[in-house]
Design an enzyme around this catalytic site. Sequence first.
Site, PDB file in Angstrom:
ATOM      1  N   CYS A  60      44.697  97.918 -10.525  1.00 31.21           N
ATOM      2  CA  CYS A  60      45.099  99.155 -10.937  1.00 31.21           C
ATOM      3  C   CYS A  60      46.072  99.845  -9.737  1.00 31.21           C
ATOM      4  O   CYS A  60      45.525 100.850  -9.090  1.00 31.21           O
ATOM      5  CB  CYS A  60      44.072 100.181 -11.412  1.00 31.21           C
ATOM      6  SG  CYS A  60      43.007  99.425 -12.610  1.00 31.21           S
ATOM      7  N   ALA A  61      46.759  99.103  -9.277  1.00 33.46           N
ATOM      8  CA  ALA A  61      47.679  99.455  -7.933  1.00 33.46           C
ATOM      9  C   ALA A  61      48.820 100.444  -8.000  1.00 33.46           C
ATOM     10  O   ALA A  61      48.496 100.999  -6.937  1.00 33.46           O
ATOM     11  CB  ALA A  61      48.216  98.010  -7.583  1.00 33.46           C
ATOM     12  N   ALA A  62      49.080 100.873  -8.955  1.00 35.89           N
ATOM     13  CA  ALA A  62      50.115 101.774  -8.977  1.00 35.89           C
ATOM     14  C   ALA A  62      49.580 103.029  -8.543  1.00 35.89           C
ATOM     15  O   ALA A  62      48.525 103.608  -8.841  1.00 35.89           O
ATOM     16  CB  ALA A  62      50.686 101.833 -10.352  1.00 35.89           C
ATOM     17  N   PRO A  63      50.455 103.765  -7.656  1.00 31.50           N
ATOM     18  CA  PRO A  63      51.846 103.955  -7.422  1.00 31.50           C
ATOM     19  C   PRO A  63      51.882 103.146  -5.831  1.00 31.50           C
ATOM     20  O   PRO A  63      53.059 102.933  -5.882  1.00 31.50           O
ATOM     21  CB  PRO A  63      52.138 105.278  -7.124  1.00 31.50           C
ATOM     22  CG  PRO A  63      50.673 106.052  -6.746  1.00 31.50           C
ATOM     23  CD  PRO A  63      49.823 105.360  -7.393  1.00 31.50           C
ATOM     24  N   GLY A  64      50.729 102.320  -5.639  1.00 26.30           N
ATOM     25  CA  GLY A  64      50.966 101.409  -4.549  1.00 26.30           C
ATOM     26  C   GLY A  64      50.811 101.749  -3.293  1.00 26.30           C
ATOM     27  O   GLY A  64      50.797 100.768  -2.083  1.00 26.30           O
ATOM     28  N   LYS A 116      47.745 101.702  -1.721  1.00 32.77           N
ATOM     29  CA  LYS A 116      46.632 100.765  -1.084  1.00 32.77           C
ATOM     30  C   LYS A 116      47.422  99.274  -1.082  1.00 32.77           C
ATOM     31  O   LYS A 116      47.002  98.466  -0.217  1.00 32.77           O
ATOM     32  CB  LYS A 116      45.586 100.862  -1.978  1.00 32.77           C
ATOM     33  CG  LYS A 116      44.914 102.243  -1.962  1.00 32.77           C
ATOM     34  CD  LYS A 116      43.869 102.464  -3.051  1.00 32.77           C
ATOM     35  CE  LYS A 116      43.443 103.853  -3.154  1.00 32.77           C
ATOM     36  NZ  LYS A 116      44.458 104.663  -3.706  1.00 32.77           N
ATOM     37  N   ASP A 123      40.693 100.472  -7.523  1.00 25.78           N
ATOM     38  CA  ASP A 123      40.704 102.038  -7.701  1.00 25.78           C
ATOM     39  C   ASP A 123      40.777 102.286  -9.288  1.00 25.78           C
ATOM     40  O   ASP A 123      42.043 102.483  -9.779  1.00 25.78           O
ATOM     41  CB  ASP A 123      42.158 102.391  -7.002  1.00 25.78           C
ATOM     42  CG  ASP A 123      42.144 104.072  -6.980  1.00 25.78           C
ATOM     43  OD1 ASP A 123      41.385 104.634  -7.430  1.00 25.78           O
ATOM     44  OD2 ASP A 123      43.079 104.552  -5.975  1.00 25.78           O
ATOM     45  N   CYS A 150      39.166 108.588  -7.658  1.00 22.73           N
ATOM     46  CA  CYS A 150      39.676 109.892  -7.292  1.00 22.73           C
ATOM     47  C   CYS A 150      39.103 110.990  -8.016  1.00 22.73           C
ATOM     48  O   CYS A 150      39.685 111.876  -8.697  1.00 22.73           O
ATOM     49  CB  CYS A 150      41.237 110.217  -6.958  1.00 22.73           C
ATOM     50  SG  CYS A 150      41.942 109.769  -8.672  1.00 22.73           S
TER      51      CYS A 150
END
Length: 411
Positions: free
Chosen positions: A229-233, A235, A292, A345
């Site tokens: 669940c990487a976007a927007p990037g 991390k 995330d 978050c």
Amino acid sequence: MAEGVAARAAAVDILGGVLGEGRMLAEFAGVDLMPSDRARALRLAETVLRHLEPADRVLDRHLSKSPPLPVRNVLRLAVVERAMGAPAHGVVNAAVEIVRKGRRTRHLAGLVNAVLRALPEDGMFDGLPPQRLPRWLRQPLVHAWGREAVGAIEAVQAGEPPLDLTLRPGFPAPAGEVLPTGSLRLTSAGQVSALPGYAAGGWWVQDAAAALPARLLAARPGERVLDLCAAPGGKTLQLAAAGAEVTALDISEPRMARLRANLARTGLSARVVVADALHWQPDGIFDAILLDAPCSATGTIRRHPDLPFVKDGSEVAGLVALQAQLLDRALGWLKPGGRLVFATCSLLPEEGERQLSAALARHPELAVERVELSGVETRWWTAEGGLRLRPDYWVELGGMDGFFMARLRRG
């Protein structure tokens, strides 16, 4: 048209979209205006949403009955602008002009003029509580941390958030305040792409709290790491900068476009995969995984003040179930002895503390690892070993986003 009316009129329309139609502010990013007016309209709308309740309390002293929503939004905007110190003459004239131009509102131009000219010159919000969180969110937070803590969170969320940057050593960076955790905080950034170090890829925008999950994972050079669940990037960039071999996966192609752009700007590399994590299969196991997970985003209200007006909490149960699915699936891709950081978050315990407890009950082989992180205060750690961040932490420095994260070791 008087100066500033176009941006103010657009702000009123945006407020109508959020408060009357349940639309997110992001949907208005392409509104048909000059770039400067578009930016001002969005900024004005955000500011009103941060102070809606105090503005209504001021207005209700001068209104015998509530006007139609478009007119109330004009009044709200004018009250908030005046409370923020804008000159009365320009604010009142613009508000009257906006109302007068509407076929269904022009007959209320006199009312708008009278109400706004009756407002005090200063101290308009003195003694008024800040914008409150919605009941569906406020109640569980009061139960978790008490009314005083929730009131402090609301006070932080009423202010415009600063801009935080994650820095790369050896690159130029703007002047700002280095936070205890190492992020750089700017209180007045201006155009981000014009700041020193941007073109060189020396940093990227990332809230100080959002930078901690990757630091908790502590990727090492050469490790095979999955950013799920990487976007927007942000991390992904942290993991790549640490020298890891990163696979960044997300379901959203448009959001991954930003990640690709930032990889290109920074000269960092990662394998980018657009896929649904519930169906995707990797070609091998990973040394470490950062999840995330999708969540209610209630920890980011200070940056997204529309959330309390658009969401009602009905989506939380589905998100909690999805988080558990993703966590269970990710653990199957983790090598024995590998580590996984779970993060959301969110301010809600069911998306954080309770999610961790449930995962440990489902997977007896897991252990929570509490590690030392520079700048992280002891009181932020939970009894179970998770890290709970709240907007009212670092109040004197401008606060932070709300997050929950935990590092898990697979036995």
